[in-house]
Design a protein around this motif. Structure first.
Motif, PDB file in Angstrom:
ATOM      1  N   SER A  97       0.819  -1.211   0.000  1.00 58.12           N
ATOM      2  CA  SER A  97       0.000   0.000   0.000  1.00 58.12           C
ATOM      3  C   SER A  97       0.852   1.260   0.000  1.00 58.12           C
ATOM      4  CB  SER A  97      -0.922  -0.010   1.229  1.00 58.12           C
ATOM      5  OG  SER A  97      -1.736   1.132   1.252  1.00 58.12           O
ATOM      6  N   LEU A 100       2.507   1.790  -3.418  1.00 59.06           N
ATOM      7  CA  LEU A 100       1.545   2.327  -4.384  1.00 59.06           C
ATOM      8  C   LEU A 100       1.305   3.813  -4.138  1.00 59.06           C
ATOM      9  CD1 LEU A 100      -1.038  -0.603  -4.551  1.00 59.06           C
ATOM     10  CD2 LEU A 100       0.670   0.011  -6.273  1.00 59.06           C
ATOM     11  N   ASP A 101       1.262   4.191  -2.866  1.00 57.85           N
ATOM     12  CA  ASP A 101       1.056   5.595  -2.522  1.00 57.85           C
ATOM     13  C   ASP A 101       2.232   6.446  -2.995  1.00 57.85           C
ATOM     14  OD1 ASP A 101      -0.822   7.377  -1.319  1.00 57.85           O
ATOM     15  OD2 ASP A 101       0.564   7.668   0.349  1.00 57.85           O
ATOM     16  N   ARG A 116      -9.154   6.532  -5.225  1.00 53.90           N
ATOM     17  CA  ARG A 116      -9.582   5.186  -4.818  1.00 53.90           C
ATOM     18  C   ARG A 116      -9.919   4.330  -6.040  1.00 53.90           C
ATOM     19  NH1 ARG A 116     -12.007   8.351  -0.828  1.00 53.90           N
ATOM     20  NH2 ARG A 116     -14.020   8.342  -1.879  1.00 53.90           N
ATOM     21  N   LEU A 119      -6.667   3.099  -7.424  1.00 49.57           N
ATOM     22  CA  LEU A 119      -6.157   2.035  -6.562  1.00 49.57           C
ATOM     23  C   LEU A 119      -6.891   0.724  -6.840  1.00 49.57           C
ATOM     24  CD1 LEU A 119      -4.038   1.655  -4.341  1.00 49.57           C
ATOM     25  CD2 LEU A 119      -5.826   2.156  -2.658  1.00 49.57           C
ATOM     26  N   MET A 155      -0.191   4.478 -10.656  1.00 45.61           N
ATOM     27  CA  MET A 155      -0.854   5.338  -9.672  1.00 45.61           C
ATOM     28  C   MET A 155      -0.656   6.822  -9.938  1.00 45.61           C
ATOM     29  SD  MET A 155      -2.783   3.632  -7.764  1.00 45.61           S
ATOM     30  CE  MET A 155      -3.187   4.971  -6.620  1.00 45.61           C
TER      31      MET A 155
END
Length: 241
Positions: A97, A100-101, A116, A119, A155
């Motif tokens: 997580s 990805l951020d 979101r 994601l 992302m």
């Protein structure tokens, strides 16, 4: 067809060594374009130069008609260029997580539904990442880390996705899976510039392809045409296959 990326007479040096010597090619919007060649041909250097990680000695790079030859890498990300690097480059001590951020570090909409949705798109493409969401990237397999590297690049919501050797070190079954997902990413509307030693898979999945040898493009064409070209088959596909 509208050209998303245009590379003209690109020249790049490593010290006094010419790594790229007058390379020119274009990436049409909505396509998969491949750079294929042996180790040391200049594929990764070309990709790093497009993303701003290598300095240009000569030539020009244009993205959506704008000259980006000397833009900083983060400015290129802002404009819609994102790279999944050779060797994956995951942050080993961070979770899936968190990795990805990091791919969305320039986005200002992280608290919104759009973020979101992106994601969820990554988790739909790579269900394994959803299962490993809280797991440290360094404890994952090579294939899972490759999925994470591609997901992280997505992302930033890129217009152009640069993929550097996505099949490197993977088992044949995983290689097939990664290339299937690359095709799916493209069909969803993301243009892809792919650097790959696995010429058979790359040419099969590409609309256009360019063969690099010692820093120069020696042959260009449609992926399907190059896949059956006798010279290309002899050099990169193991002869008649």
């Amino acid at each position: 067809m509208k050209m998303l990326l245009e590379v003209e007479d690109l020249q790049v040096n490593y010290g006094h060594i010419e790594a790229i010597r007058g390379v020119s090619f274009s990436v049409p919007e909505g396509t998969v374009t491949s750079l294929v060649g042996a180790n040391g041909a200049g594929k990764t250097t070309t990709l790093k130069t497009v993303s701003g990680l290598r300095k240009v000695r000569g030539g020009a790079i244009r993205f959506q008609g704008e000259d980006i030859t000397h833009l900083a890498p983060f400015e290129r990300v802002k404009r819609g260029i994102s790279q999944s690097p050779e060797g994956r480059g995951c942050f080993p001590g961070m979770t899936v997580s968190e990795n990805l951020d990091m791919g969305a570090f320039l986005r200002k909409d992280r608290k919104t539904a759009a973020y979101r949705e992106d994601l969820e798109r990554v988790f739909t493409l790579f269900p394994r990442l959803k299962e490993r969401e809280k797991q440290a990237a360094g404890s994952m397999s090579g294939g899972e880390q490759q999925m994470l590297a591609i997901g992280r690049a997505l992302m930033s919501r890129p217009k152009l996705l640069l993929l550097d050797e996505p099949s490197m070190g993977l088992a044949p079954k995983l290689i097939q899976q990664i290339f299937t997902i690359i095709t799916e990413i493209n069909e969803q509307g993301t243009t892809v510039l792919l650097v790959e030693q696995n010429a058979a898979q790359a040419l099969k999945r590409s609309h256009d392809a360019h063969i690099l040898e010692t820093g120069e493009i020696v042959r260009s064409g449609k992926g399907a045409e190059l896949a059956v070209d006798p010279a290309v088959k002899a050099a990169y596909l193991g002869g008649d296959v």
